[in-house]
Design a protein around this motif. Structure first.
Motif, PDB file in Angstrom:
ATOM      1  N   THR A 264       0.813  -1.220   0.000  1.00 34.47           N
ATOM      2  CA  THR A 264       0.000   0.000   0.000  1.00 34.47           C
ATOM      3  C   THR A 264       0.843   1.266   0.000  1.00 34.47           C
ATOM      4  N   THR A 265       2.164   1.136   0.117  1.00 33.63           N
ATOM      5  CA  THR A 265       3.014   2.307   0.316  1.00 33.63           C
ATOM      6  C   THR A 265       3.474   2.971  -0.972  1.00 33.63           C
ATOM      7  N   ALA A 266       3.387   2.264  -2.106  1.00 28.00           N
ATOM      8  CA  ALA A 266       3.853   2.812  -3.382  1.00 28.00           C
ATOM      9  C   ALA A 266       3.173   2.066  -4.520  1.00 28.00           C
ATOM     10  N   PRO A 267       3.128   2.661  -5.716  1.00 23.11           N
ATOM     11  CA  PRO A 267       2.546   1.967  -6.877  1.00 23.11           C
ATOM     12  C   PRO A 267       3.256   0.649  -7.137  1.00 23.11           C
ATOM     13  N   GLN A 268       2.468  -0.361  -7.540  1.00 22.56           N
ATOM     14  CA  GLN A 268       2.986  -1.700  -7.746  1.00 22.56           C
ATOM     15  C   GLN A 268       2.957  -2.063  -9.227  1.00 22.56           C
ATOM     16  N   GLY A 269       4.060  -2.606  -9.735  1.00 24.97           N
ATOM     17  CA  GLY A 269       4.113  -3.172 -11.074  1.00 24.97           C
ATOM     18  C   GLY A 269       4.097  -2.136 -12.180  1.00 24.97           C
ATOM     19  N   PRO A 270       4.216  -2.619 -13.435  1.00 27.58           N
ATOM     20  CA  PRO A 270       4.238  -1.717 -14.596  1.00 27.58           C
ATOM     21  C   PRO A 270       2.978  -0.869 -14.728  1.00 27.58           C
ATOM     22  N   ALA A 271       1.841  -1.415 -14.269  1.00 25.66           N
ATOM     23  CA  ALA A 271       0.580  -0.663 -14.368  1.00 25.66           C
ATOM     24  C   ALA A 271       0.430   0.381 -13.271  1.00 25.66           C
ATOM     25  N   ARG A 272       1.392   0.422 -12.319  1.00 23.68           N
ATOM     26  CA  ARG A 272       1.364   1.382 -11.210  1.00 23.68           C
ATOM     27  C   ARG A 272       0.043   1.319 -10.444  1.00 23.68           C
ATOM     28  N   MET A 273      -0.277   0.138  -9.934  1.00 25.96           N
ATOM     29  CA  MET A 273      -1.509  -0.037  -9.187  1.00 25.96           C
ATOM     30  C   MET A 273      -1.273   0.279  -7.705  1.00 25.96           C
ATOM     31  N   MET A 274      -2.224   0.991  -7.113  1.00 27.19           N
ATOM     32  CA  MET A 274      -2.184   1.330  -5.698  1.00 27.19           C
ATOM     33  C   MET A 274      -3.237   0.529  -4.953  1.00 27.19           C
ATOM     34  N   PHE A 275      -2.874  -0.016  -3.795  1.00 21.43           N
ATOM     35  CA  PHE A 275      -3.777  -0.803  -2.980  1.00 21.43           C
ATOM     36  C   PHE A 275      -4.169  -0.001  -1.743  1.00 21.43           C
ATOM     37  N   ALA A 276      -5.434  -0.125  -1.358  1.00 22.53           N
ATOM     38  CA  ALA A 276      -5.916   0.584  -0.172  1.00 22.53           C
ATOM     39  C   ALA A 276      -5.415  -0.101   1.089  1.00 22.53           C
ATOM     40  N   PRO A 277      -5.005   0.653   2.098  1.00 23.27           N
ATOM     41  CA  PRO A 277      -4.645   0.044   3.382  1.00 23.27           C
ATOM     42  C   PRO A 277      -5.870  -0.584   4.048  1.00 23.27           C
ATOM     43  N   ASP A 278      -5.661  -1.697   4.746  1.00 23.50           N
ATOM     44  CA  ASP A 278      -6.730  -2.287   5.547  1.00 23.50           C
ATOM     45  C   ASP A 278      -6.921  -1.444   6.804  1.00 23.50           C
ATOM     46  N   LEU A 279      -8.171  -1.290   7.230  1.00 25.44           N
ATOM     47  CA  LEU A 279      -8.485  -0.510   8.426  1.00 25.44           C
ATOM     48  C   LEU A 279      -8.833  -1.463   9.564  1.00 25.44           C
ATOM     49  N   VAL A 280      -7.959  -1.556  10.549  1.00 18.24           N
ATOM     50  CA  VAL A 280      -8.121  -2.469  11.682  1.00 18.24           C
ATOM     51  C   VAL A 280      -8.081  -1.660  12.966  1.00 18.24           C
ATOM     52  N   GLY A 281      -9.027  -1.928  13.879  1.00 24.45           N
ATOM     53  CA  GLY A 281      -9.051  -1.235  15.164  1.00 24.45           C
ATOM     54  C   GLY A 281     -10.452  -1.198  15.719  1.00 24.45           C
ATOM     55  N   THR A 282     -10.664  -0.449  16.764  1.00 25.20           N
ATOM     56  CA  THR A 282     -12.014  -0.297  17.295  1.00 25.20           C
ATOM     57  C   THR A 282     -12.855   0.495  16.308  1.00 25.20           C
ATOM     58  N   SER A 283     -14.147   0.399  16.440  1.00 27.92           N
ATOM     59  CA  SER A 283     -15.028   1.140  15.535  1.00 27.92           C
ATOM     60  C   SER A 283     -14.785   2.639  15.619  1.00 27.92           C
ATOM     61  N   ALA A 284     -14.510   3.135  16.829  1.00 28.61           N
ATOM     62  CA  ALA A 284     -14.247   4.563  16.986  1.00 28.61           C
ATOM     63  C   ALA A 284     -12.978   4.960  16.232  1.00 28.61           C
ATOM     64  N   GLU A 285     -11.946   4.108  16.304  1.00 33.55           N
ATOM     65  CA  GLU A 285     -10.693   4.391  15.604  1.00 33.55           C
ATOM     66  C   GLU A 285     -10.886   4.354  14.087  1.00 33.55           C
ATOM     67  N   ILE A 286     -11.616   3.342  13.611  1.00 35.77           N
ATOM     68  CA  ILE A 286     -11.849   3.234  12.168  1.00 35.77           C
ATOM     69  C   ILE A 286     -12.686   4.401  11.677  1.00 35.77           C
ATOM     70  N   ALA A 287     -13.703   4.779  12.429  1.00 38.62           N
ATOM     71  CA  ALA A 287     -14.558   5.906  12.030  1.00 38.62           C
ATOM     72  C   ALA A 287     -13.738   7.184  11.913  1.00 38.62           C
ATOM     73  N   GLU A 288     -12.807   7.396  12.836  1.00 39.88           N
ATOM     74  CA  GLU A 288     -11.964   8.589  12.772  1.00 39.88           C
ATOM     75  C   GLU A 288     -11.137   8.602  11.492  1.00 39.88           C
TER      76      GLU A 288
END
Length: 334
Positions: A264-288
């Motif tokens: 998720t930190t930089a474009p991947q491969g020749p197509a320069r694909m970006m991946f979204a980070p997974d959101l892990v934590g309490t609901s309050a943390e994720i909502a923030e």
């Protein structure tokens, strides 16, 4: 400020064991039933060919339509390179009729994965002539929306023939979604009056910030859609709340996200694909984190993705926390 969340959905890949595929499919159907019980607005299934995930979402959602009464049922997404648009239009219309108008088909284009290895099995006589452009989706749109697909209509003996796909489900044409990962696809979806599924994998064209890329897709889509700012967009991210998780589950979830973070930190491969980070934590943390997400602030529908490789009990915990903890933190139901 974020828009109040109007529709809360979830997405599952529906994994199964090669030696016992029924158990995995039953688990998926049970999860969809649970989603309805928890009040989710929609349930979506992924599509996998020659893998150990759902290869026939139309069949799975037909079954789900008979086990549920309210929840909307979607695909995210059907890769059209594997499909005959006319035949798929018949299947989708049939499920929509059976479900009482709850189907939300999501689509994408492009050659099938591992094209060189699979083309002789999939299209033994026409591989070189197949068109994997947006035109393949355009053919489906026209068929679903009731445009003629033949120049013959009438009666032969005792048989009556239609010149358009039957059954025809009038509302289905407004519930077709396109899974876009680039600016060009987002624009095309808008110009053709579709709804937009924002992808968790996008092409780094104007930025290397995932949220900014996703935001550009949303704004480009709406700028070219007849409904403008009112055009429907659903955001898809992997979201794992831990409010009611056990210590063992929390450790598993953290390890899962940590393994996926480097991509998720930089474009991947020749197509320069970006991946979204997974959101892990309490609901309050994720909502923030979501309220600070540039693209999330412009949508009022989501289809949060369940992680690929977890157990049924994990999915129950995650869905329960999303519905009872995270949803209210995000203003759902609006």
């Amino acid at each position: 400020m974020s828009r109040p969340l109007r529709k809360l959905g979830f997405l599952t890949i529906g994994l199964f064991e090669e030696a016992d595929p029924r158990a995995g499919h039953e688990s998926t159907l049970d999860i969809i039933e649970l989603g309805e019980q928890l009040g989710f607005d929609s349930a979506w299934v992924r599509h996998r060919h020659l893998q150990f995930g759902i290869s026939s979402p139309v069949a799975v959602l037909a079954a789900a339509s008979q086990r549920t009464r309210r929840i909307e049922l979607g695909t995210a997404v059907i890769p059209m390179g594997w499909e005959n648009p006319l035949r798929l239009a018949e299947d989708l219309a049939t499920i929509d009729i059976l479900s009482g108008g709850r189907l939300n088909p999501g689509l994408s284009v492009g050659p099938p994965m591992h094209w060189d290895q699979v083309k002789d099995a999939l299209y033994p006589d026409t591989a070189d002539a197949e068109d994997f452009s947006h035109q393949r989706v355009r053919r489906l749109l026209d068929a679903v929306r009731g445009e003629p697909v033949t120049d013959f209509r009438g009666t032969e003996g005792f048989e009556v023939f239609s010149d358009r796909v039957q059954p025809h489900s009038p509302g289905l044409g407004r519930r077709l979604w396109y899974g876009a990962g680039s600016l060009g696809s987002a624009r095309w979806a808008g110009e053709n009056g579709m709804n937009l599924l924002t992808s968790s994998v996008v092409k780094a064209e104007e930025s290397e910030d995932f949220a900014e890329i996703q935001l550009s897709h949303i704004r480009t889509f709406r700028a070219h859609h007849p409904d403008g700012d009112g055009a429907r967009v659903s955001q898809g991210l992997v979201v794992i709340p831990t409010d009611s998780a056990t210590a063992g589950q929390r450790a598993k979830y953290a390890e899962y996200a940590a393994k996926r973070t480097p991509r998720t930190t930089a474009p991947q491969g020749p197509a320069r694909m970006m991946f979204a980070p997974d959101l892990v934590g309490t609901s309050a943390e994720i909502a923030e984190r979501l309220h600070a997400h540039a693209a999330f602030r412009e949508v009022d529908e989501v289809a949060f993705a369940l992680p690929f490789t977890f157990e049924h009990a994990d999915y129950v915990q995650i869905l329960t926390d999303i519905a009872t903890k995270l949803g209210p933190e995000l203003g759902w139901p609006a």
